[in-house]
Design a protein around this motif. Structure first.
Motif, PDB file in Angstrom:
ATOM      1  N   SER A 160       0.830  -1.201   0.000  1.00  0.00           N
ATOM      2  CA  SER A 160       0.000   0.000   0.000  1.00  0.00           C
ATOM      3  C   SER A 160       0.862   1.248   0.000  1.00  0.00           C
ATOM      4  CB  SER A 160      -0.921  -0.007   1.223  1.00  0.00           C
ATOM      5  OG  SER A 160      -0.137   0.043   2.413  1.00  0.00           O
TER       6      SER A 160
ATOM      7  N   SER B  84       1.222   3.615   2.135  1.00  0.00           N
ATOM      8  CA  SER B  84       1.943   3.864   3.386  1.00  0.00           C
ATOM      9  C   SER B  84       2.943   2.767   3.715  1.00  0.00           C
ATOM     10  CB  SER B  84       0.943   3.963   4.531  1.00  0.00           C
ATOM     11  OG  SER B  84       0.318   2.708   4.728  1.00  0.00           O
ATOM     12  N   GLY B  85       2.739   1.601   3.102  1.00  0.00           N
ATOM     13  CA  GLY B  85       3.577   0.449   3.417  1.00  0.00           C
ATOM     14  C   GLY B  85       3.024  -0.412   4.532  1.00  0.00           C
ATOM     15  N   ARG B  86       1.879  -0.004   5.096  1.00  0.00           N
ATOM     16  CA  ARG B  86       1.346  -0.761   6.234  1.00  0.00           C
ATOM     17  C   ARG B  86       0.656  -2.043   5.806  1.00  0.00           C
ATOM     18  NH1 ARG B  86       0.503   4.554   8.523  1.00  0.00           N
ATOM     19  NH2 ARG B  86      -1.521   4.744   7.499  1.00  0.00           N
ATOM     20  N   ARG B  87       0.196  -2.090   4.575  1.00  0.00           N
ATOM     21  CA  ARG B  87      -0.438  -3.317   4.076  1.00  0.00           C
ATOM     22  C   ARG B  87       0.429  -3.935   2.998  1.00  0.00           C
ATOM     23  NH1 ARG B  87      -6.956  -3.259   3.703  1.00  0.00           N
ATOM     24  NH2 ARG B  87      -7.425  -1.881   5.440  1.00  0.00           N
ATOM     25  N   THR B  88       0.641  -5.254   3.152  1.00  0.00           N
ATOM     26  CA  THR B  88       1.378  -5.998   2.141  1.00  0.00           C
ATOM     27  C   THR B  88       0.641  -7.299   1.856  1.00  0.00           C
ATOM     28  OG1 THR B  88       2.788  -7.054   3.799  1.00  0.00           O
ATOM     29  CG2 THR B  88       3.617  -5.033   2.781  1.00  0.00           C
TER      30      THR B  88
ATOM     31  N   SER C 177       8.865  -4.004   0.297  1.00  0.00           N
ATOM     32  CA  SER C 177       9.034  -2.857   1.186  1.00  0.00           C
ATOM     33  C   SER C 177       9.139  -1.596   0.335  1.00  0.00           C
ATOM     34  CB  SER C 177      10.281  -3.012   2.067  1.00  0.00           C
ATOM     35  OG  SER C 177      11.453  -3.075   1.269  1.00  0.00           O
TER      36      SER C 177
ATOM     37  N   TYR D  67      -6.594  -3.269  -2.505  1.00  0.00           N
ATOM     38  CA  TYR D  67      -6.445  -4.338  -1.516  1.00  0.00           C
ATOM     39  C   TYR D  67      -7.139  -5.621  -1.950  1.00  0.00           C
ATOM     40  CZ  TYR D  67      -5.252  -0.274   1.323  1.00  0.00           C
ATOM     41  OH  TYR D  67      -4.701   0.884   1.796  1.00  0.00           O
TER      42      TYR D  67
END
Length: 126
Positions: free
Chosen positions: A52, A54-58, A71, A104
Motif C-alpha cells: 500500500s 503507506s507500506g502498512r499493508r502488504t 518494502s 487491496y
C-alpha cells in the motif's frame, strides 16, 4: 513524463537471493500502491506481491510467502522486492506497476494498474 523502472534482476542459483528495485520518475511514488508481477514464457502474468501507499499493508501470492518481502522507501521514491530461497519456478520477467487507488481486494489483477515498467529478467538456474 511518468516512468516506472525496475532493476536488480539477474542469474542466480537455486537457494540464492536477489533484490529488485522499482524506481519512479515524473511522479511521487508515495501516492501510489505498487504491485510486483511476473511472467514466464508461455504463461499468464501473475501477481507476486503488493504494498500500500503507506507500506502498512502488504500482500503475497501463496507460492512466495515466507521467501519474498516487499518494502518501500518513499523518501527514495523506490519500492523493493527482496527475494530469498529462490527456486527455478521463480524464473520470469518481473514487472512493477503503480496505481493511485487502494487495490487491496484486486491487487493480483494486472489490468487495474495505470503505470508499468519495462521489466527485469530473473533467472534461477544451476
Amino acid at each position: 513524463q511518468v516512468q516506472v523502472v525496475e532493476s536488480g534482476g539477474g542469474l542466480v542459483q537455486p537457494g540464492g537471493s536477489l533484490r529488485l528495485s522499482c524506481a519512479a520518475s515524473g511522479f511521487t511514488l508515495a501516492y501510489y500502491g505498487i504491485g510486483w508481477f511476473r511472467q514466464a514464457p508461455g504463461k499468464e502474468r501473475e501477481g507476486v506481491s503488493y504494498i500500500s501507499k503507506s507500506g502498512r499493508r502488504t500482500y503475497y501470492r501463496d507460492s512466495v510467502k515466507g521467501r519474498f518481502t516487499i518494502s518501500r522507501d518513499n523518501a527514495k521514491n523506490t519500492v523493493y522486492l527482496q527475494m530469498n530461497s529462490l527456486k527455478p519456478e521463480d524464473t520470469a520477467v518481473y514487472y512493477c506497476a503503480a496505481d493511485s487507488r487502494a487495490l487491496y481486494a484486486t491487487w493480483v489483477n494486472w489490468r487495474e494498474y495505470a503505470y508499468w515498467g519495462q521489466g527485469t529478467q530473473v533467472t534461477v538456474s544451476s
